[in-house]
Design an enzyme around this catalytic site. Structure first.
Site, PDB file in Angstrom:
ATOM      1  N   GLY A  38      17.824   5.335  52.259  1.00 12.29           N
ATOM      2  CA  GLY A  38      16.663   4.491  51.985  1.00 12.29           C
ATOM      3  C   GLY A  38      16.876   3.402  50.949  1.00 12.29           C
ATOM      4  O   GLY A  38      16.174   2.386  50.964  1.00 12.29           O
ATOM      5  N   ASP A  97       8.362  10.182  45.806  1.00 17.27           N
ATOM      6  CA  ASP A  97       7.168  10.682  46.495  1.00 17.27           C
ATOM      7  C   ASP A  97       6.786  12.005  45.838  1.00 17.27           C
ATOM      8  O   ASP A  97       6.143  12.024  44.796  1.00 17.27           O
ATOM      9  CB  ASP A  97       7.488  10.792  47.986  1.00 17.27           C
ATOM     10  N   PHE A 146       2.043   6.812  54.358  1.00 16.84           N
ATOM     11  CA  PHE A 146       3.451   6.875  54.745  1.00 16.84           C
ATOM     12  C   PHE A 146       3.950   5.456  54.991  1.00 16.84           C
ATOM     13  O   PHE A 146       3.436   4.745  55.842  1.00 16.84           O
ATOM     14  CB  PHE A 146       3.663   7.750  55.980  1.00 16.84           C
TER      15      PHE A 146
HETATM   16  O1  LIG Z   1      10.246  12.234  46.333  1.00 14.00           O
HETATM   17  P1  LIG Z   1      10.549  12.964  47.622  1.00 14.00           P
HETATM   18  O2  LIG Z   1       9.321  13.602  48.197  1.00 14.00           O
HETATM   19  O3  LIG Z   1      11.682  13.899  47.494  1.00 14.00           O
HETATM   20  O4  LIG Z   1      10.933  11.856  48.700  1.00 14.00           O
HETATM   21  C1  LIG Z   1      11.735  10.753  48.435  1.00 14.00           C
HETATM   22  C2  LIG Z   1      12.995  10.764  49.240  1.00 14.00           C
HETATM   23  O5  LIG Z   1      12.682  10.881  50.625  1.00 14.00           O
HETATM   24  C3  LIG Z   1      13.349   9.850  51.336  1.00 14.00           C
HETATM   25  O6  LIG Z   1      14.612  10.223  51.746  1.00 14.00           O
HETATM   26  P2  LIG Z   1      14.932  10.912  53.151  1.00 14.00           P
HETATM   27  O7  LIG Z   1      15.213  12.342  52.892  1.00 14.00           O
HETATM   28  O8  LIG Z   1      13.871  10.571  54.143  1.00 14.00           O
HETATM   29  O9  LIG Z   1      16.297  10.243  53.543  1.00 14.00           O
HETATM   30  P3  LIG Z   1      16.654   8.698  53.817  1.00 14.00           P
HETATM   31  O10 LIG Z   1      16.864   8.046  52.465  1.00 14.00           O
HETATM   32  O11 LIG Z   1      17.912   8.770  54.601  1.00 14.00           O
HETATM   33  O12 LIG Z   1      15.511   8.066  54.566  1.00 14.00           O
HETATM   34  C4  LIG Z   1      13.472   8.734  50.320  1.00 14.00           C
HETATM   35  O13 LIG Z   1      14.533   7.853  50.646  1.00 14.00           O
HETATM   36  C5  LIG Z   1      13.723   9.472  49.037  1.00 14.00           C
HETATM   37  O14 LIG Z   1      15.112   9.720  48.827  1.00 14.00           O
HETATM   38  O1  HPA Z   2       6.302   7.208  52.616  1.00 12.80           O
HETATM   39  C1  HPA Z   2       7.502   7.431  52.914  1.00 12.80           C
HETATM   40  N1  HPA Z   2       8.143   6.679  53.854  1.00 12.80           N
HETATM   41  C2  HPA Z   2       9.431   6.888  54.203  1.00 12.80           C
HETATM   42  N2  HPA Z   2      10.186   7.839  53.674  1.00 12.80           N
HETATM   43  C3  HPA Z   2       9.628   8.620  52.739  1.00 12.80           C
HETATM   44  N3  HPA Z   2      10.160   9.638  52.047  1.00 12.80           N
HETATM   45  C4  HPA Z   2       9.216  10.099  51.247  1.00 12.80           C
HETATM   46  N4  HPA Z   2       8.057   9.406  51.399  1.00 12.80           N
HETATM   47  C5  HPA Z   2       8.300   8.455  52.329  1.00 12.80           C
END
Ligand SMILES: O=P(O)(O)OC[C@H]1O[C@H](OP(=O)(O)OP(=O)(O)O)[C@H](O)[C@@H]1O
Ligand code: HPA
Length: 176
Positions: A38, A97, A146
């Site tokens: 992300g 988040d 979201f």
């Molecule tokens: O604060 P939290 O509730 O832990 O959520 C935040 C994390 O969730 C998402 O990652 P994801 O696991 O979706 O992986 P990505 O970065 O590959 O999208 C985002 O990029 C953060 O790293």
């Molecule tokens: O709101 C969101 N969007 C995408 N990825 C995420 N991971 C935690 N929260 C989010």
């Protein structure tokens, strides 16, 4: 989907964040670690505005495998990361988040004996926080929706959008 943060607002705020980081570290060498996937877009925009001696690396943290809003098990992969022992480290992620990802990442990095660790996120959803820690640098506080775009995905889609948008309930349900 409805736009939450426009492209030009993102650019302005990332420039301000880079200034905040420069103020915090001055000319000290810094290792910036992006939490993949992300943080990809934010990393690209941020690091080009930092001018101290800079090392750039990535690590992977993934949760949310099943559904959009329920955290699954968190998998941390530090193998792609450069050595951080004796370094000032700045962790960069797209969103804080629940906070569990950043809490785990910080714990993992601290085990590698860096001099200091700070964290920077583009977005923070305060209504959802479940941990005591907070990022040191926050781009925007957003409501409990979201969001996708500027690196953020829903089931690996939408990361390429140049703005941040919130998905409508029916858009989440239709993909699930
Ligand atoms: O604060 P939290 O509730 O832990 O959520 C935040 C994390 O969730 C998402 O990652 P994801 O696991 O979706 O992986 P990505 O970065 O590959 O999208 C985002 O990029 C953060 O790293
Ligand atoms: O709101 C969101 N969007 C995408 N990825 C995420 N991971 C935690 N929260 C989010």
């Amino acid at each position: 989907m409805h736009t939450l943060i426009e492209t030009n607002q993102l650019a302005l705020r990332v420039t301000e964040l880079a200034e905040e980081v420069r103020e915090a570290y001055g000319d000290e060498p810094l290792t910036v670690l992006g939490v993949m996937t992300g943080s990809l877009v934010l990393m690209a925009d941020l690091i080009r505005q930092l001018d101290m001696p800079l090392r750039v690396g990535v690590m992977q943290a993934r949760s949310y495998r099943g559904t959009a809003t329920t955290a699954g098990d968190l998998a941390l992969n530090l193998e792609m990361m450069p050595q951080v022992a004796g370094q000032n480290v700045l962790i960069v992620d797209d969103i804080f988040d629940t906070g569990h990802t950043l809490e785990n990442v910080l714990a993992g990095i601290r085990q590698q004996s860096p001099i200091s660790v700070r964290s920077l996120v583009l977005l923070s959803k305060s209504e959802r926080h479940e941990v005591a820690i907070r990022p040191d640098f926050i781009g925007f506080h957003i409501p409990n929706e979201f969001v996708v775009g500027y690196g953020l995905d829903y089931q690996d889609h939408y990361r390429n959008l140049p703005f941040v948008a919130a998905l409508e309930d029916h858009e989440i349900a239709s993909h699930a």
